[in-house]
Design an enzyme around this catalytic site. Structure first.
Site, PDB file in Angstrom:
ATOM      1  N   ASN A  58    -139.404  86.618  17.020  1.00 15.31           N
ATOM      2  CA  ASN A  58    -138.859  85.361  17.859  1.00 15.31           C
ATOM      3  C   ASN A  58    -138.091  85.390  19.157  1.00 15.31           C
ATOM      4  OD1 ASN A  58    -137.821  88.394  16.721  1.00 15.31           O
ATOM      5  ND2 ASN A  58    -135.538  87.788  17.823  1.00 15.31           N
ATOM      6  N   CYS A 108    -129.441  88.689  18.790  1.00 22.64           N
ATOM      7  CA  CYS A 108    -129.074  89.911  17.870  1.00 22.64           C
ATOM      8  C   CYS A 108    -128.800  91.153  18.575  1.00 22.64           C
ATOM      9  CB  CYS A 108    -129.967  89.566  17.141  1.00 22.64           C
ATOM     10  SG  CYS A 108    -130.330  88.450  16.507  1.00 22.64           S
TER      11      CYS A 108
HETATM   12  N1  PMP Z   1    -134.867  87.580  11.710  1.00 25.46           N
HETATM   13  C1  PMP Z   1    -135.327  87.177  13.220  1.00 25.46           C
HETATM   14  C2  PMP Z   1    -136.968  86.930  13.510  1.00 25.46           C
HETATM   15  C3  PMP Z   1    -134.123  86.495  14.014  1.00 25.46           C
HETATM   16  O1  PMP Z   1    -134.691  85.842  15.120  1.00 25.46           O
HETATM   17  C4  PMP Z   1    -133.264  86.670  13.182  1.00 25.46           C
HETATM   18  C5  PMP Z   1    -131.722  86.588  14.053  1.00 25.46           C
HETATM   19  N2  PMP Z   1    -131.864  85.007  14.387  1.00 25.46           N
HETATM   20  C6  PMP Z   1    -132.793  87.300  11.997  1.00 25.46           C
HETATM   21  C7  PMP Z   1    -133.477  87.940  11.059  1.00 25.46           C
HETATM   22  C8  PMP Z   1    -131.352  87.493  11.001  1.00 25.46           C
HETATM   23  O2  PMP Z   1    -130.571  85.971  11.086  1.00 25.46           O
HETATM   24  P1  PMP Z   1    -129.347  85.300  10.362  1.00 25.46           P
HETATM   25  O3  PMP Z   1    -128.234  86.564  11.939  1.00 25.46           O
HETATM   26  O4  PMP Z   1    -129.204  84.487  10.037  1.00 25.46           O
HETATM   27  O5  PMP Z   1    -129.147  86.627   9.358  1.00 25.46           O
END
Ligand code: PMP
Length: 393
Positions: free
Chosen positions: A152, A326
């Site tokens: 990501n 995050c």
């Molecule tokens: N995996 C990846 C690669 C992420 O970038 C993210 C956050 N967008 C997540 C998992 C977790 O996703 P969520 O916050 O929608 O549960």
């Protein structure tokens, strides 16, 4: 462009109007519980089934029943990884990579505290895992390989089909965190031999707070949440029907638009990459030069900090990112960037442009016009810039 230039699509995406329209009746009119046997349960139940079919089609699942709805990728990965590991009898080894999203890494840490053995595969300077190394790490006790489809932050795509082949041939389950890739890359769980796959609806321009988990038929998983036994006994709790309807429509739209949008965005991405690295000295692309997401342009700039770049760009109306939203509350440098071999300074000097549906060539041109001046100004103020840098102009 009047509202600013949004280039932070990996942190969040707007909801498609078509999704919102499809969701509306399920808040107001078809509010019944899909588990109800009476009239009011019928339409929500059908909507649930329709959404399963739409999501199954996007990722090449054979059966709609292989799709479960959750609150998002974090929950999906918890169910997939813990659900498989805790069900396994006598097997206690899980393989993952060093650059997984914090959600997957922390699930693995939880399992480690429960007595599981976790192998974190290193990655090369582009962020790719090595298949030979992976093969060497497989043991008789290995129950699961969990790997991201794409990173990501730096956008690097992992060799998913090859890992799937290896996992299948050794009788190991294969879970994929597809958050960054879904809707950007054609995913096919059959061809790529994926057993479990997690993503969130917002990754597809659907609503936030809803997601899906693909579970191949026959995969042995136990629920991690106990309750009323919805979602084939694996995810208890009343279903978020409006959210699920929104996810279904988002999946259908992604399937229709994926190819054209990936082509359009990769052209803009390449223009941005060539423009930045060509016009700005001591600037470099992070991640793989070709095996990367069509919307990802991740750079590093010597002598300056990503945060000051973000703030300067923000004043010019451009929203970019330094790394993963995050973990942006910590001042720690990105783990992913350190693992691909960058120093702490280099990691701090990094910047991500994540393009999306609203991105245009005019926006890329605007960035290419302004970024070199911003970088020059910040370098002129930075104590880390060597004197030769200015005399070399
Ligand atoms: N995996 C990846 C690669 C992420 O970038 C993210 C956050 N967008 C997540 C998992 C977790 O996703 P969520 O916050 O929608 O549960």
């Amino acid at each position: 462009m009047d509202d600013g230039i949004y280039m932070d699509y990996s942190a969040g995406k707007p909801l498609e109007a078509r999704c919102l329209e499809a969701m509306r009746p399920y808040f107001l009119k078809h509010f019944g519980n899909p588990s109800s046997l009476h009239l009011f349960g019928g339409e929500p139940r059908q909507a649930l089934q329709r959404a399963r079919e739409q999501v199954a089609q996007l990722i090449g699942a054979r059966l709609p029943e292989e799709i479960l709805f959750t609150s998002g990728a974090t929950e999906s990965s918890n169910l997939a990884i813990k659900g498989v590991a805790l069900r396994a009898r006598g097997k206690n080894h899980v393989i993952t990579s060093e650059i997984e999203h914090v959600s997957v890494l922390n699930i693995c840490k939880f399992l480690e505290n429960q007595g599981f053995k976790i192998t974190h595969l290193p990655v090369d300077r582009f962020g790719m895992v090595d298949l030979e190394r992976l093969t060497a790490e497989v043991r008789d006790e290995t129950i699961l390989i969990t790997l991201q489809y794409a990173n990501n932050e730096i956008g690097t795509l992992q060799p998913i089909a090859e890992v799937g082949e290896l996992a299948r041939s050794r009788g190991i389950y294969f879970h994929v965190d597809a958050v960054a890739a879904v809707g950007q890359v054609p995913i096919d769980v059959e061809r790529e031999k994926i057993d479990l796959l997690s993503f969130s609806a917002n990754d597809l321009y659907g609503p936030k707070g809803v997601g899906a988990l693909y579970v191949r038929k026959g995969t042995r998983v136990i629920p991690v949440m106990q309750g009323g036994g919805q979602e084939f006994g694996l995810r208890s709790g009343t279903e978020d029907i409006p959210g699920i309807v929104g996810l279904g429509v988002a999946a259908e739209m992604a399937r229709e638009e994926l190819e054209g949008e990936a082509q359009r965005l990769s052209r803009l991405r390449d223009k941005l990459i060539e423009g930045v690295t060509g016009r700005i000295r001591n600037s470099y692309l992070n991640g793989h030069p070709t095996r990367r997401l069509s919307n990802n342009a991740h750079f590093r700039f010597d002598y300056i900090e990503g945060e000051s770049l973000i703030l300067s760009l923000s004043m010019l109306g451009v929203a970019a990112a330094t790394g993963s939203a995050c973990t942006s509350k910590t001042l720690e440098p990105s783990r992913t960037l350190l693992r691909i071999g960058l120093t702490e300074e280099q990691a701090h000097g990094s910047l991500l442009f994540a393009l999306g549906k609203s991105s245009t060539e005019a926006e890329v041109d605007y960035i290419l016009d302004h970024l070199p001046k911003v970088v020059d100004r910040l370098r002129a103020m930075s104590p880390f810039t060597p004197k030769e840098y200015f005399s070399g102009r």
